[in-house]
Design a protein around this motif. Structure first.
Motif, PDB file in Angstrom:
ATOM      1  N   LEU A 139      39.288  33.684  44.337  1.00  0.00           N
ATOM      2  CA  LEU A 139      38.634  34.991  44.308  1.00  0.00           C
ATOM      3  C   LEU A 139      38.136  35.423  45.681  1.00  0.00           C
ATOM      4  CD1 LEU A 139      36.470  34.851  41.039  1.00  0.00           C
ATOM      5  CD2 LEU A 139      38.710  35.883  41.373  1.00  0.00           C
ATOM      6  N   ILE A 140      38.350  34.614  46.698  1.00  0.00           N
ATOM      7  CA  ILE A 140      37.730  34.912  47.987  1.00  0.00           C
ATOM      8  C   ILE A 140      38.316  36.152  48.653  1.00  0.00           C
ATOM      9  CG2 ILE A 140      37.074  32.512  48.382  1.00  0.00           C
ATOM     10  CD1 ILE A 140      39.400  32.298  50.367  1.00  0.00           C
ATOM     11  N   HIS A 141      39.532  36.545  48.287  1.00  0.00           N
ATOM     12  CA  HIS A 141      40.156  37.731  48.873  1.00  0.00           C
ATOM     13  C   HIS A 141      39.898  38.993  48.044  1.00  0.00           C
ATOM     14  CE1 HIS A 141      42.186  34.985  51.547  1.00  0.00           C
ATOM     15  NE2 HIS A 141      42.710  34.346  50.516  1.00  0.00           N
ATOM     16  N   THR A 142      39.208  38.868  46.934  1.00  0.00           N
ATOM     17  CA  THR A 142      38.973  39.990  46.026  1.00  0.00           C
ATOM     18  C   THR A 142      37.808  40.845  46.518  1.00  0.00           C
ATOM     19  OG1 THR A 142      39.728  38.647  44.157  1.00  0.00           O
ATOM     20  CG2 THR A 142      38.470  40.633  43.642  1.00  0.00           C
ATOM     21  N   PRO A 143      37.986  42.169  46.631  1.00  0.00           N
ATOM     22  CA  PRO A 143      36.858  43.020  46.994  1.00  0.00           C
ATOM     23  C   PRO A 143      35.688  42.804  46.035  1.00  0.00           C
ATOM     24  CG  PRO A 143      38.900  44.264  47.075  1.00  0.00           C
ATOM     25  CD  PRO A 143      39.237  42.935  46.465  1.00  0.00           C
ATOM     26  N   PRO A 144      34.467  42.724  46.544  1.00  0.00           N
ATOM     27  CA  PRO A 144      33.315  42.426  45.688  1.00  0.00           C
ATOM     28  C   PRO A 144      33.198  43.333  44.462  1.00  0.00           C
ATOM     29  CG  PRO A 144      32.679  42.230  47.977  1.00  0.00           C
ATOM     30  CD  PRO A 144      34.085  42.761  47.980  1.00  0.00           C
ATOM     31  N   ALA A 145      33.566  44.602  44.591  1.00  0.00           N
ATOM     32  CA  ALA A 145      33.448  45.527  43.462  1.00  0.00           C
ATOM     33  C   ALA A 145      34.363  45.148  42.302  1.00  0.00           C
ATOM     34  CB  ALA A 145      33.756  46.955  43.920  1.00  0.00           C
ATOM     35  N   ASP A 146      35.414  44.359  42.569  1.00  0.00           N
ATOM     36  CA  ASP A 146      36.362  43.975  41.517  1.00  0.00           C
ATOM     37  C   ASP A 146      36.008  42.652  40.840  1.00  0.00           C
ATOM     38  OD1 ASP A 146      37.680  46.226  42.248  1.00  0.00           O
ATOM     39  OD2 ASP A 146      39.460  45.244  43.043  1.00  0.00           O
ATOM     40  N   ILE A 147      35.059  41.916  41.397  1.00  0.00           N
ATOM     41  CA  ILE A 147      34.721  40.608  40.836  1.00  0.00           C
ATOM     42  C   ILE A 147      34.193  40.698  39.401  1.00  0.00           C
ATOM     43  CG2 ILE A 147      33.164  38.625  41.065  1.00  0.00           C
ATOM     44  CD1 ILE A 147      35.432  38.450  43.010  1.00  0.00           C
ATOM     45  N   PRO A 148      33.291  41.628  39.070  1.00  0.00           N
ATOM     46  CA  PRO A 148      32.801  41.668  37.678  1.00  0.00           C
ATOM     47  C   PRO A 148      33.909  41.824  36.647  1.00  0.00           C
ATOM     48  CG  PRO A 148      31.347  42.939  39.091  1.00  0.00           C
ATOM     49  CD  PRO A 148      32.545  42.576  39.924  1.00  0.00           C
TER      50      PRO A 148
END
Length: 217
Positions: free
Chosen positions: A122-131
């Protein structure tokens, strides 16, 4: 800076396609050098093994962690964005199942998994997409199922999430408690959290979060 959705999925897949063979060789024995991570993987296996349903290694890369979980007695399969990573995983571990796919849209029924491993995927995922991804993992986990999430921790938690120049493509470091809170908001309960100092070959603190979907009442 890491790229915003939806383009980041294409960017990440292409970036890992470009380094797949080198990456696979570099990390083939990485777990041999990570006793704390091996211990958590063993605990994860013990917790998921009694439950029905397979374990998914989400962002499996060349499949070394998938194979490790298989050796620990789990019914496990791997999913990765990079077709070349999946080709290497299939070549290296022909007895296991690997699929090209994305954590944002896994074509699996609700409650099918006894566990999910996201080892630095998940480290490359934009923070807004994590939830949304954590909500998808919650959907897939059976009651009592566990998530083991590996990520890069910030050195200054008060500074919040920040982007950094990852060797392959843009990535993010997280304050561990921030990511734990997002998991809680998705319905997952924290079981354990590990943050350790980097080794000489690493570029910052390494973190692991073990969480579970509560049993239905």
């Amino acid at each position: 800076m890491a790229e915003s959705a939806p383009n980041y999925l294409t960017t990440v897949a292409a970036a890992y396609d470009g380094v797949a063979e080198v990456y696979a060789e570099l990390f083939a024995d990485v777990l041999d050098r990570q006793p704390l991570e091996r211990a958590l993987l063993s605990a994860f296996a013990d917790l998921t093994r009694p439950l029905p349903g397979p374990v998914a290694d989400l962002g499996c890369g060349p499949g070394y962690a998938t194979a490790h979980l298989h050796r620990l007695g789990l019914d496990v399969f791997g999913v990765d964005l990079s077709p070349k990573m999946i080709a290497i995983a299939r070549r290296s571990h022909p007895q296991l199942r690997f699929e090209v796919g994305t954590m944002t849209a896994l074509d699996l029924p609700d409650g099918i998994l006894s566990g999910a491993l996201c080892r630095y995927s998940l480290i490359h995922t934009p923070p807004a997409d994590i939830p949304a991804i954590l909500a998808e993992i919650y959907r897939l986990l059976a009651p009592g199922g566990h998530l083991l999430l590996g990520f890069l921790a910030t050195d200054e938690p008060a500074a919040g999430v920040h982007a950094y120049d990852h060797r392959v493509t843009g990535a993010y470091r997280w304050p561990p408690d921030h990511l734990t809170e997002l998991a809680r908001q998705a319905g997952l309960v924290e079981v354990a959290q590990l943050v350790r100092a980097p080794t000489d070959e690493e570029r910052g603190r390494q973190a692991q979060l073990l969480a579970r979907r509560p049993q239905q009442t």
